[in-house]
Scaffold this motif. Structure first.
Motif, PDB file in Angstrom:
ATOM      1  N   TRP A 104     -45.610  26.442   1.868  1.00 41.56           N
ATOM      2  CA  TRP A 104     -44.649  27.475   2.249  1.00 41.56           C
ATOM      3  C   TRP A 104     -43.819  26.926   3.400  1.00 41.56           C
ATOM      4  O   TRP A 104     -44.357  26.370   4.361  1.00 41.56           O
ATOM      5  CB  TRP A 104     -45.352  28.755   2.690  1.00 41.56           C
ATOM      6  N   ARG A 105     -42.510  27.084   3.284  1.00 40.09           N
ATOM      7  CA  ARG A 105     -41.593  26.619   4.316  1.00 40.09           C
ATOM      8  C   ARG A 105     -41.005  27.805   5.063  1.00 40.09           C
ATOM      9  O   ARG A 105     -40.696  28.838   4.459  1.00 40.09           O
ATOM     10  CB  ARG A 105     -40.478  25.762   3.699  1.00 40.09           C
ATOM     11  N   THR A 106     -40.849  27.650   6.343  1.00 36.88           N
ATOM     12  CA  THR A 106     -40.366  28.767   7.165  1.00 36.88           C
ATOM     13  C   THR A 106     -38.942  29.159   6.821  1.00 36.88           C
ATOM     14  O   THR A 106     -38.476  30.231   7.243  1.00 36.88           O
ATOM     15  CB  THR A 106     -40.448  28.401   8.659  1.00 36.88           C
ATOM     16  N   THR A 107     -38.229  28.337   6.043  1.00 39.12           N
ATOM     17  CA  THR A 107     -36.871  28.680   5.620  1.00 39.12           C
ATOM     18  C   THR A 107     -36.852  29.598   4.404  1.00 39.12           C
ATOM     19  O   THR A 107     -35.793  30.134   4.050  1.00 39.12           O
ATOM     20  CB  THR A 107     -36.081  27.402   5.300  1.00 39.12           C
ATOM     21  N   GLN A 108     -38.003  29.775   3.741  1.00 41.47           N
ATOM     22  CA  GLN A 108     -38.065  30.699   2.607  1.00 41.47           C
ATOM     23  C   GLN A 108     -37.881  32.128   3.110  1.00 41.47           C
ATOM     24  O   GLN A 108     -38.412  32.494   4.165  1.00 41.47           O
ATOM     25  CB  GLN A 108     -39.405  30.551   1.875  1.00 41.47           C
ATOM     26  N   THR A 109     -37.172  32.930   2.336  1.00 35.65           N
ATOM     27  CA  THR A 109     -36.825  34.280   2.805  1.00 35.65           C
ATOM     28  C   THR A 109     -37.495  35.402   2.025  1.00 35.65           C
ATOM     29  O   THR A 109     -37.476  36.552   2.465  1.00 35.65           O
ATOM     30  CB  THR A 109     -35.300  34.481   2.747  1.00 35.65           C
ATOM     31  N   ALA A 110     -38.078  35.103   0.875  1.00 30.88           N
ATOM     32  CA  ALA A 110     -38.676  36.147   0.040  1.00 30.88           C
ATOM     33  C   ALA A 110     -39.948  36.699   0.670  1.00 30.88           C
ATOM     34  O   ALA A 110     -40.621  36.021   1.460  1.00 30.88           O
ATOM     35  CB  ALA A 110     -38.990  35.577  -1.347  1.00 30.88           C
ATOM     36  N   PRO A 111     -40.318  37.956   0.322  1.00 36.71           N
ATOM     37  CA  PRO A 111     -41.638  38.456   0.720  1.00 36.71           C
ATOM     38  C   PRO A 111     -42.719  37.522   0.179  1.00 36.71           C
ATOM     39  O   PRO A 111     -42.525  36.848  -0.834  1.00 36.71           O
ATOM     40  CB  PRO A 111     -41.714  39.839   0.062  1.00 36.71           C
TER      41      PRO A 111
END
Length: 254
Positions: free
Chosen positions: A116-123
């Protein structure tokens, strides 16, 4: 350039144990100082190698519990949480034999899919079985480190309250962060006055405490093989996009 980066990750390094923390009666977190650590993402793992004086060696893979380390920015600190397996060749030594100051050989980080990357925006929906919570905890810690706003839900199945890893930290994070929700499922024994009987994860569990499929969450499922297959199948049946369900499973390695 890419080949050099891969070679760097797959180099065996000798880390030094700086701290050993008890998580449960049978699990320990090892805090390691690893020189020239290349950095890692939450969800990755390392290979650990033990070598006896006669040359015999044994190797196992363990998920990284620490949040993240971009290009070694945190000084090369790596945390591994190890669950002791009865009669385990490697886990017994790691949980009972190591102390601060001892060396430990490791290689990594390994893996690029279950991250998981901190730039991902989905729940995000995290589904953990037993020690499968370790890489998911790294994701929770990474989100906390950057004060991420992505809503996180963790459904964590354990045998009993005494088997819960990171219990105090999870309680603190839920208390201090309204964007994080944790739901426990106890498969063998529950706390006093728990509203549900002991049992395994079910359709009702994931339907009630997970995200609705139309929210398009990123789903991460980690645990024993049977647990992971059951949880992933339920998520698909509930309408979640299979492409957004990432799984990591483990067997009986010791």
């Amino acid at each position: 350039m890419a080949r050099a980066a891969v070679s760097r990750r797959l180099t065996w390094r000798v880390g030094t144990v700086t701290e050993v923390r008890a998580e449960t009666p049978s699990a320990r977190t090892l805090v390691l100082d690893v020189p020239d650590w290349p950095g890692h993402l939450p969800g990755q793992h390392v290979d650990v190698r033990l070598t006896a004086p006669d040359g015999y060696s044994a190797q196992r893979s363990y998920s990284i519990a620490s949040a993240w380390s971009e290009d070694g920015a945190d000084g090369g600190t790596v945390e591994l949480t190890v669950q002791r397996i009865e009669d385990g060749e490697v886990s017994t030594y790691l949980t009972d034999g190591l102390a601060a100051g001892d060396p430990l050989e490791l290689r990594g980080p390994v893996g690029g899919w279950f991250v998981w990357r901190t730039t991902q925006t989905a729940p995000v929906l995290l589904v953990a079985g037993g020690s499968g919570v370790v890489p998911l905890m790294a994701m929770i810690r990474a989100r906390g480190a950057v004060r991420g706003r992505q809503p996180f839900r963790l459904i964590y199945s354990v045998r009993s309250p005494a088997d819960t890893l990171y219990a105090a930290e999870l309680a603190r994070r839920v208390r201090d962060d309204p964007g994080l929700d944790v739901r426990f499922v106890y498969s063998r024994s529950t706390p006093p006055d728990w509203p549900e009987p002991a049992g395994r994860i079910s359709v009702a569990t994931l339907n009630t405490h997970g995200w609705p499929a139309d929210f398009g969450p990123d789903c991460y499922v980690c645990g024993p093989t049977g647990f992971v297959e059951t949880a992933a199948d339920i998520l698909v049946a509930l309408g979640h996009d299979p492409k957004k369900i990432r799984t990591e499973r483990f067997g009986g390695t010791s």
